[in-house]
Enzyme design. Sequence first.
Site, PDB file in Angstrom:
ATOM      1  N   ARG A 111       0.814  -1.216   0.000  1.00 51.37           N
ATOM      2  CA  ARG A 111       0.000   0.000   0.000  1.00 51.37           C
ATOM      3  C   ARG A 111       0.850   1.269   0.000  1.00 51.37           C
ATOM      4  O   ARG A 111       0.459   2.282  -0.568  1.00 51.37           O
ATOM      5  CB  ARG A 111      -0.928   0.023   1.227  1.00 51.37           C
ATOM      6  CG  ARG A 111      -2.154  -0.874   1.102  1.00 51.37           C
ATOM      7  CD  ARG A 111      -2.996  -0.785   2.351  1.00 51.37           C
ATOM      8  NE  ARG A 111      -4.150  -1.676   2.287  1.00 51.37           N
ATOM      9  CZ  ARG A 111      -4.767  -2.171   3.352  1.00 51.37           C
ATOM     10  NH1 ARG A 111      -4.349  -1.851   4.563  1.00 51.37           N
ATOM     11  NH2 ARG A 111      -5.811  -2.971   3.208  1.00 51.37           N
ATOM     12  N   CYS A 150      -9.430  -0.627   6.509  1.00 50.52           N
ATOM     13  CA  CYS A 150     -10.824  -0.318   6.840  1.00 50.52           C
ATOM     14  C   CYS A 150     -10.957   0.791   7.890  1.00 50.52           C
ATOM     15  O   CYS A 150     -11.925   1.559   7.866  1.00 50.52           O
ATOM     16  CB  CYS A 150     -11.552  -1.572   7.301  1.00 50.52           C
ATOM     17  SG  CYS A 150     -10.706  -2.485   8.608  1.00 50.52           S
ATOM     18  N   HIS A 242     -17.021   0.238  11.954  1.00 47.06           N
ATOM     19  CA  HIS A 242     -15.957   0.833  12.762  1.00 47.06           C
ATOM     20  C   HIS A 242     -16.364   2.259  13.150  1.00 47.06           C
ATOM     21  O   HIS A 242     -16.611   3.106  12.283  1.00 47.06           O
ATOM     22  CB  HIS A 242     -14.648   0.895  11.978  1.00 47.06           C
ATOM     23  CG  HIS A 242     -13.991  -0.433  11.779  1.00 47.06           C
ATOM     24  ND1 HIS A 242     -14.445  -1.607  12.342  1.00 47.06           N
ATOM     25  CD2 HIS A 242     -12.880  -0.776  11.052  1.00 47.06           C
ATOM     26  CE1 HIS A 242     -13.643  -2.605  11.987  1.00 47.06           C
ATOM     27  NE2 HIS A 242     -12.709  -2.123  11.199  1.00 47.06           N
TER      28      HIS A 242
END
Length: 344
Positions: A111, A150, A242
Amino acid sequence: MTTKVGILGATGAVGQRLIQLLEPHPDFEIAALTASASSAGETYRDAAKWRVDSPIPASVADSTVRETAPDAVPDDVALVFSSLPSDVGAEVEPAFCEDGYVVSSNSSNARMAEDVPLIIPEVNGDHVGLLEVQRDARGWDGALLKNPNCSTITMVPTLAALDRFGLESVRVSTLQAVSGAGYSGVTSMEIIDNVLPHIGGEEAKMETETTKLLGSFDGSTVETHDVDVQASCNRVPTLDGHLENVWADTTEDVTAEAAAEAMAAMEGADLPSSPERMVRVFEEPDRPQPRLDRMLDSGMAVSAGGIKETSTGIQYDCLAHNTMRGAAGASVLNGELLRSEGYL
């Protein structure tokens, strides 16, 4: 004409969400499902312990699961969605790219690589241009694009809205759902009547990925944002969604009303899975809540509330569905971006 796609790691929790989202998709047609060698050759119905909150699609139930390797996926598949464990993804995803496949990946490997775009289309869709640099540097006919963690994807759209006031530093404490750890990631004995005040590697992901997502692309490189981010990540006994408590310090004075207006003005992308408004802002002080708000806009919206001024900036709460907007939905949205921008 629809685009044929494959799903790497199709039997896992995120892989199942990908199937749920892709099976009815107007632009994509599922043409290949892969899993570990132990599942290869089985029907998907037998290989996957289906746990998604809708029936397993009949169109994929009897499909044969393939091995996760480029030579096992048909050549007419133009795009593969990856939900592989990061250690597997680090090895397998480049092999697919070398073989000419474009990969939209939810896995955490690469990433932060300089030539790998990390994208939330509504925030930094222009970073997709980094794929040209990637292809030149690596000699790939394919390409690799990532969506963020996430927990990161829950917070960053709200920060992008606040950046007009001179984003200086961010402190965040997360209350993360158990589904973020996968079906067998947290046992009931660990989480019932409990909170786990540590999630391995999660804090570092939030602290680094945020600066890349908020950075600027000059046509050749991404210059990361200089915002200082510090995170404390906690697992709570919530199934999905979340919730995060954020303190954002700004160089300019900003009122709660101005911050709310900036967040509410965040527009969606012109893509099928993007909501009309990226951030839903609540006036009620006790919203958003996971059970009530995680499925806003089919689980693809980020919501915010409890916005108030501090002596140095703004404090607020934000929420997103971690396996929809935070994982499978994010990968599908990035796949739509790749299709829209002509990378397939």
